[in-house]
Design a protein around this motif. Structure first.
Motif, PDB file in Angstrom:
ATOM      1  N   TRP A   1       0.828  -1.216   0.000  1.00 49.24           N
ATOM      2  CA  TRP A   1       0.000   0.000   0.000  1.00 49.24           C
ATOM      3  C   TRP A   1       0.857   1.259   0.000  1.00 49.24           C
ATOM      4  O   TRP A   1       0.358   2.359  -0.215  1.00 49.24           O
TER       5      TRP A   1
ATOM      6  N   GLU B   1       0.746  -4.052  -7.710  1.00 43.67           N
ATOM      7  CA  GLU B   1      -0.649  -3.769  -8.069  1.00 43.67           C
ATOM      8  C   GLU B   1      -1.474  -5.056  -8.074  1.00 43.67           C
ATOM      9  O   GLU B   1      -2.635  -5.063  -7.682  1.00 43.67           O
TER      10      GLU B   1
ATOM     11  N   ARG C   1      -2.420  -5.703  -4.571  1.00 37.84           N
ATOM     12  CA  ARG C   1      -3.514  -4.803  -4.159  1.00 37.84           C
ATOM     13  C   ARG C   1      -4.825  -5.267  -4.780  1.00 37.84           C
ATOM     14  O   ARG C   1      -5.856  -5.321  -4.106  1.00 37.84           O
ATOM     15  N   SER C   2      -4.749  -5.649  -6.055  1.00 38.59           N
ATOM     16  CA  SER C   2      -5.970  -6.077  -6.745  1.00 38.59           C
ATOM     17  C   SER C   2      -6.566  -7.310  -6.084  1.00 38.59           C
ATOM     18  O   SER C   2      -7.792  -7.439  -5.966  1.00 38.59           O
TER      19      SER C   2
ATOM     20  N   CYS D   1      -8.960  -0.055   0.996  1.00 41.17           N
ATOM     21  CA  CYS D   1      -7.898   0.276   1.945  1.00 41.17           C
ATOM     22  C   CYS D   1      -7.894   1.768   2.233  1.00 41.17           C
ATOM     23  O   CYS D   1      -7.043   2.266   2.934  1.00 41.17           O
TER      24      CYS D   1
ATOM     25  N   LEU E   1      -6.622  12.390  -5.521  1.00 40.86           N
ATOM     26  CA  LEU E   1      -7.819  11.652  -5.112  1.00 40.86           C
ATOM     27  C   LEU E   1      -8.160  10.579  -6.133  1.00 40.86           C
ATOM     28  O   LEU E   1      -8.426   9.425  -5.792  1.00 40.86           O
ATOM     29  N   VAL E   2      -8.126  10.952  -7.404  1.00 41.63           N
ATOM     30  CA  VAL E   2      -8.454   9.973  -8.449  1.00 41.63           C
ATOM     31  C   VAL E   2      -7.470   8.807  -8.393  1.00 41.63           C
ATOM     32  O   VAL E   2      -7.847   7.633  -8.399  1.00 41.63           O
ATOM     33  N   ALA E   3      -6.190   9.155  -8.286  1.00 40.94           N
ATOM     34  CA  ALA E   3      -5.163   8.106  -8.262  1.00 40.94           C
ATOM     35  C   ALA E   3      -5.339   7.217  -7.036  1.00 40.94           C
ATOM     36  O   ALA E   3      -5.299   5.981  -7.129  1.00 40.94           O
TER      37      ALA E   3
ATOM     38  N   ARG F   1      -8.184   4.887  -7.331  1.00 43.02           N
ATOM     39  CA  ARG F   1      -7.825   3.824  -8.271  1.00 43.02           C
ATOM     40  C   ARG F   1      -6.975   2.749  -7.578  1.00 43.02           C
ATOM     41  O   ARG F   1      -7.131   1.565  -7.823  1.00 43.02           O
ATOM     42  N   LYS F   2      -6.059   3.195  -6.723  1.00 39.57           N
ATOM     43  CA  LYS F   2      -5.116   2.260  -6.131  1.00 39.57           C
ATOM     44  C   LYS F   2      -5.633   1.596  -4.863  1.00 39.57           C
ATOM     45  O   LYS F   2      -5.193   0.495  -4.520  1.00 39.57           O
ATOM     46  N   TYR F   3      -6.524   2.268  -4.149  1.00 38.25           N
ATOM     47  CA  TYR F   3      -6.869   1.801  -2.800  1.00 38.25           C
ATOM     48  C   TYR F   3      -8.303   1.316  -2.654  1.00 38.25           C
ATOM     49  O   TYR F   3      -8.714   0.911  -1.569  1.00 38.25           O
TER      50      TYR F   3
END
Lengths: 648, 293, 132
Positions: C69, C92, C95-96, C105, C124-126, C129-131
């Protein structure tokens, strides 16, 4: 006598310690010196030119080069002297580096004084040096190669192809050595038999190679160019000249015994040919198990042999050869695994070594190339390979790296995976040493494409439990202790010199290291020469190495032999002992003290004589001689005394 | 010089000065940035899952829209550049993904559009020498640290507008403005990116290292082309001005460009910045920015 | 840690390779990724250690680590990797594995308002997408 002194700075090696201007000054008034000078690097071309010019211009009749050890550059400066038309034996080196500036780095004043004394002593020696000419020794242009593995075969072929006769002596009944036992070879995975067999048959049929298998060196004497060898050909109890290799004897022999060639993985007969492609393709009767020898009966082989080749009364044959050069290529053994008790070898049947794995994997091996474990013949699905067993283990084995294990283990793991695609190979390693052409890529294929799991760490213990071989290891990359319940374990055991190599080295009067590997004359610059002139070394007898390196070294040893054979005589230093026959009383003390067997007594004339070729000029006999009959050329007692006088 | 232009979401919200300074400068430089008729957020990060094509949908729509406009597509934000260029690369190279995505958005697009960063226009089309001639208020002697971060440079084979380990396009740009570029080792290190939103602000540690490195080499200003880098480096210095510490303003490279071309505060729009840039301009006495506060 | 074929070759691990497109075994553990990672101060496992765990089939332990993370997908590691592995893709994929069943997360409600007010939209967008 007009003597020139040439002092070398050797960069800062000498010049940084010894006060050279002071030495030059001190020498300026010294008796009968025709010329004194210094230079930064006397061994360089301009330095040598300085000497040549001085000899010509000043009419020097003696030269002292104060520089490094004569072992390093005596020959260089004697060539220089000779080029200026002065007898080379009128040139001496005063060693003011190894014997002065290096050990006395911290005390420059004393070093300067000592350098001066060393130079003065050398001047005194040169003052009484005679003009000498090198001795000439005849060369027998035939070679002996000991060991019929890939290194010995290659050396023999290279010498034989150049037109010289070679006697190739192999202890086992066949040639090929360990390479004959291998399945495939790294890094190309070509079949060992496929590349070895053509070479073996070439050796077997070469008009210039006399093959002595099932034979050993019984005795050897002599010196470079003139060795007298006694070969003992052990009784095979089969007349190989008559035998046609039909194999009927093997078929009918009722006695089964463990096959040495198949290690402990298969049986053979009391009369046997080690493997079908063996060269020469002739059987040997193992008298330790043959019923004829153990019980005095049987004789089936004798009855069935269609050509009457069986001969129970055959005795060892003794063959004398005269050779000019010897190549020693006696190969290797694997470290006795029972000494690594924690790995369970010899207790758990499914713990095997690398050579045994080669046999399991070999198409002509006991399982026809299927990987089946020895205990129950099942195909192992989890196999653990352990590297550095005995190697890099100062306490329980050997401090050295056995060099080939990283590669053959990667090969084993890959070959296993090819044959058991759903199996999992694990390799415990300390480092992966893959420093050869295509080697790193080979290992990478194992890890990346073929799913071999490398675990970085040593294994601590291996034991059998419920039909599994339990392995306690560690992976230091993840800092986790690892436990694997494997079906089979393969140990990459250390390479040690072949048994009997130390005894052979003693026979040949060549030196070995503390582990028994043959010592080369110089680790970098003379890697295939032993310290005894005329004896060369190749292959694993010198140090662990793989096939390409063994072949390379063998070729190099052959080139050295051929250089020796390029002339029918060779020169030898005249600086050896001589006997004044008028004085000698034949007491024989010189014979006792000679370390080189160069002194003998002529009983008829009651005189001690010198074999000049064997004499190394050590001077021991001169010291021992009570009558003063023995002296060494250009190092007689009067010379030594005046050298001492110059110093004290 | 007419280009299609993709502003991206942040330039219309928190990074307005980035856009206003660029558009004003473009007029002086004779560059026309024609905003795409239709565009949507690029997604801000390029998806690193090869089995998932959904995140490619939005940037591909933008690219297809640029194809219709028939011009090269210019971005200012490093993240937009990164996502659009990498998406373009996938569409060009991976036929399966191209078919899947194009079928979904009902467009015919196979990577025809060239995606450019505004720095590339300055370097390759206008040229830094020509740019220098347009400068009316040179930022003479201003020690500036160029911060590249990741998205302009990596992955080099798909995105990189310069040497990934030794880039110099920003330094060359700064020289054209009369600045004194400061070399420092952290210019391509990551600022921590979106990790800033993780509790405990783990992203602040790398940001601080970047700022400290630039400061230790004498930088008075840091320039960047990524709103998130700008924020992180700025945010890492929160409170430092109040504490009387030596703080370094972090500005967009186009803000320096506009200043050198003579524009004032209404164009540069420094309002969102945590470390106020105006003070620095004053303290070094940079000509054209004298009026800034 | 007991190792066996079953432990090393799990369905989870295969899925990670499918998502990331990376062959986990191609890593030879030189550690260059960890040496150059900007985020290690906030990591509990170094990046190369995460890869090692996956090589050994220890997927859960990798999933439990903070490291996945904290990775900011800056690609410094992959740009310099001598084996050409895209380690950010592997991060990634981890995370996925966690997010795809619907877990998250990052809870938008827990982002401090003061931060939300000033952080760029791009972050925020990123982050979502990641969390999430």
């Amino acid at each position: 006598m007009k003597i020139g002194v040439f002092i070398c700075h050797c960069g800062l090696n000498i010049g940084g310690v010894v006060d050279i201007p002071k030495v030059l000054e001190a020498l300026s008034g010294y008796d009968s010196l025709g010329h004194v000078t210094d230079y930064r690097y006397m061994c360089s071309d301009p330095g040598q030119q300085l000497i040549k010019d001085a000899i010509r211009d000043k009419g020097l009749t003696g030269v002292v080069v104060a520089a490094c050890s004569p072992a390093m550059h005596e020959s260089t400066f004697r060539r220089t002297t000779e080029a200026a038309s002065l007898n080379p034996f009128r040139c001496e080196m005063a060693n003011i580096r190894e014997q002065c500036s290096w050990p006395h780095r911290g005390e420059p004043e004393k070093a300067t004084q000592k350098a001066l004394e060393i130079i003065k002593a050398s001047v005194e020696k040169v003052r009484k040096n005679q003009e000498l000419s090198p001795l000439s020794i005849p060369v027998t242009r035939q070679a002996l190669v000991i060991g019929g593995g890939i290194a010995g075969m290659q050396a023999a072929l290279d010498i034989a192809d150049a037109g010289y006769n070679v006697a190739l002596v192999e202890r086992l009944p066949y040639i090929g050595g360990h390479m004959a036992q291998l399945s495939e070879t790294f890094p190309t995975l070509d079949c060992s038999q496929c590349i070895l067999t053509p070479k073996s048959s070439e050796v077997g049929s070469h008009p210039n190679i006399d093959l002595f298998t099932n034979s050993e060196i019984h005795a050897i004497s002599g010196y470079v160019g003139n060795f007298d060898v006694v070969i003992r050909r052990k009784a095979a109890y089969v007349n190989w000249d008559v035998c046609n290799g039909c194999g009927l004897c093997m078929e009918k022999c009722p006695v089964k015994t463990d096959s040495d060639f198949e290690l402990r993985l298969a049986k053979t007969k009391a009369v046997s040919i080690a493997f079908p492609q063996a060269v020469p393709n002739r059987p040997v009767i193992n008298s330790e198990v043959c019923r004829h020898f153990t019980q005095g009966k049987c004789g089936v082989c004798e009855k069935v042999c269609p050509v009457g080749a069986i001969n129970f009364r055959q005795e060892d044959a003794i063959i004398d050869r005269k050779v000019g050069a010897v190549v020693v290529a006696t190969g290797y053994d694997l470290h006795p695994k029972t000494r690594v008790g924690e790995y369970g070898y010899g207790v758990a049947k499914d713990v095997i070594d690398g050579l045994e794995f080669e046999r399991l994997n070999s198409a002509s091996g006991p399982t026809q190339g299927e990987i089946r474990r020895p205990s129950d013949g099942k195909i192992p699905k989890e196999v653990v390979f352990i590297q550095c067993v005995g190697s890099r283990d100062q306490e329980n084995g050997y401090p050295y790296c056995s060099k080939i294990c990283c590669m053959y283990t990667a090969k084993h793991a890959r070959l296993y995976k090819h044959k058991v695609p759903d199996g999992q190979p694990y390799v415990f390693y300390m480092d992966i040493r893959a420093g050869g052409k295509g080697y790193e890529e080979f290992v990478q294929r194992a890890t990346e494409e073929e799913g071999v799991l490398y675990l970085r760490g040593r294994v601590s213990r291996v034991f059998e439990e419920d039909g599994k071989i339990v392995v306690f290891g560690v992976d230091t990359l993840s800092n986790k202790k690892v436990e694997i319940h494997a079906d089979m374990v393969v140990l990459a055991t250390a390479i040690v010199p072949a048994h009997g190599q130390t005894e052979l080295a003693r026979l040949l009067k060549i030196s070995t290291d503390e582990w028994g590997f043959l010592s080369e004359a110089h680790p970098k610059l003379r890697p295939v020469e032993s310290l005894t002139r005329g004896i060369y070394i190749a292959g694993c007898a010198q140090a662990p190495k793989d096939i390409p390196d063994s072949v390379t070294q063998a070729g190099s040893a052959a080139a050295k032999v051929l250089a020796l054979f390029s002339s029918d005589t060779l020169s030898h230093t005249p600086e050896v002992a001589v006997v004044d026959e008028e004085i000698c009383r034949g007491c024989g003390l010189c014979v006792e003290v000679c370390a080189y067997d160069a002194r003998t007594l002529d009983m008829r004339r009651n005189l001690a004589v010198v074999n000049e070729v064997l004499c190394e000029g050590c001077g021991a006999c001169q010291v021992a001689c009570p009558s003063g009959a023995t002296c060494q050329r250009n190092m007689d007692t009067a010379q030594v005394m005046s050298m001492i006088d110059a110093v004290i | 010089m007419v280009y299609s232009y993709f502003p991206g979401c942040t330039l219309r919200a928190k990074a307005k000065g980035f856009e206003s300074s660029t558009l004003a400068s473009c007029e002086v430089l004779g560059v026309c940035l024609e905003e795409l008729e239709e565009w949507q957020c690029c997604g801000a990060t390029f998806p690193l899952q090869i089995d998932n094509s959904f995140p490619l949908v939005s940037p591909t729509r933008t690219l297809a829209s640029a194809k219709k406009a028939g011009r090269e597509l210019v971005t200012l934000c490093s993240a937009c550049l990164n996502v659009l260029k990498r998406t373009n690369h996938v569409i060009r190279e991976d036929l399966d993904k191209r078919e899947k995505v194009c079928a979904f958005i009902e467009e015919d697009y196979s990577g025809e559009v060239e995606v450019l960063h505004f720095l590339e226009i300055l370097r390759d089309e206008i040229g830094f020498e020509a740019l220098a001639r347009k400068v009316v208020a040179p930022l003479s002697g201003l020690p500036v640290a160029a911060y590249y971060g990741c998205l302009l440079l990596r992955p080099p084979e798909e995105v990189g507008i310069d040497d990934p380990e030794a880039p110099k396009v920003l330094e060359d740009f700064l020289l054209a403005l009369g600045c004194d570029p400061v070399d420092y080792p952290y210019k391509t290190e990551c600022c921590g990116s979106y990790v800033v939103l993780q509790p405990g602000e783990p992203a602040m540690s790398p940001s601080r290292l970047v700022v400290e490195s630039a400061k230790s080499r004498g930088a008075k200003v840091i320039v960047t082309s990524c709103p998130l880098c700008q924020f992180n480096l700025d945010y890492a210095q929160s409170g430092s001005v109040e504490r009387g510490e030596n703080a370094v303003p972090v500005v967009y490279f186009t803000q320096l460009l506009a200043a050198a071309l003579g524009f004032g505060e209404e164009i540069l729009q420094f309002d969102g910045h945590i470390v106020p840039p105006g003070l620095i301009f004053q303290s070094v006495g940079v000509g054209g920015c004298g009026g800034l506060t | 840690m007991k190792l066996s074929r079953e432990v090393i070759h799990t369905e989870d691990k295969r899925k990670l390779q499918d998502i990331s497109g990376e062959e986990i075994l191609s890593c030879y553990q030189c550690g260059k990724c960890s040496a150059g990672c900007a985020m290690t101060s906030a990591m509990d496992l170094l990046p190369h250690q995460v890869i090692r765990l996956l090589q050994l089939g220890q997927v859960q332990e990798a999933l439990d680590s903070k490291t996945i993370w904290v990775c900011a997908s800056c690609l410094a590691c992959s740009a310099r990797c001598p084996r050409g592995m895209s380690l950010p893709n592997v991060m990634e994929s981890l995370r996925s594995t966690f997010l795809r069943p619907g877990d998250r997360c990052l809870n938008p409600a827990e982002i401090p308002y003061e931060l939300l007010e000033i952080v760029p939209e791009q972050a925020l967008v990123a982050a979502f997408r990641k969390y999430t």
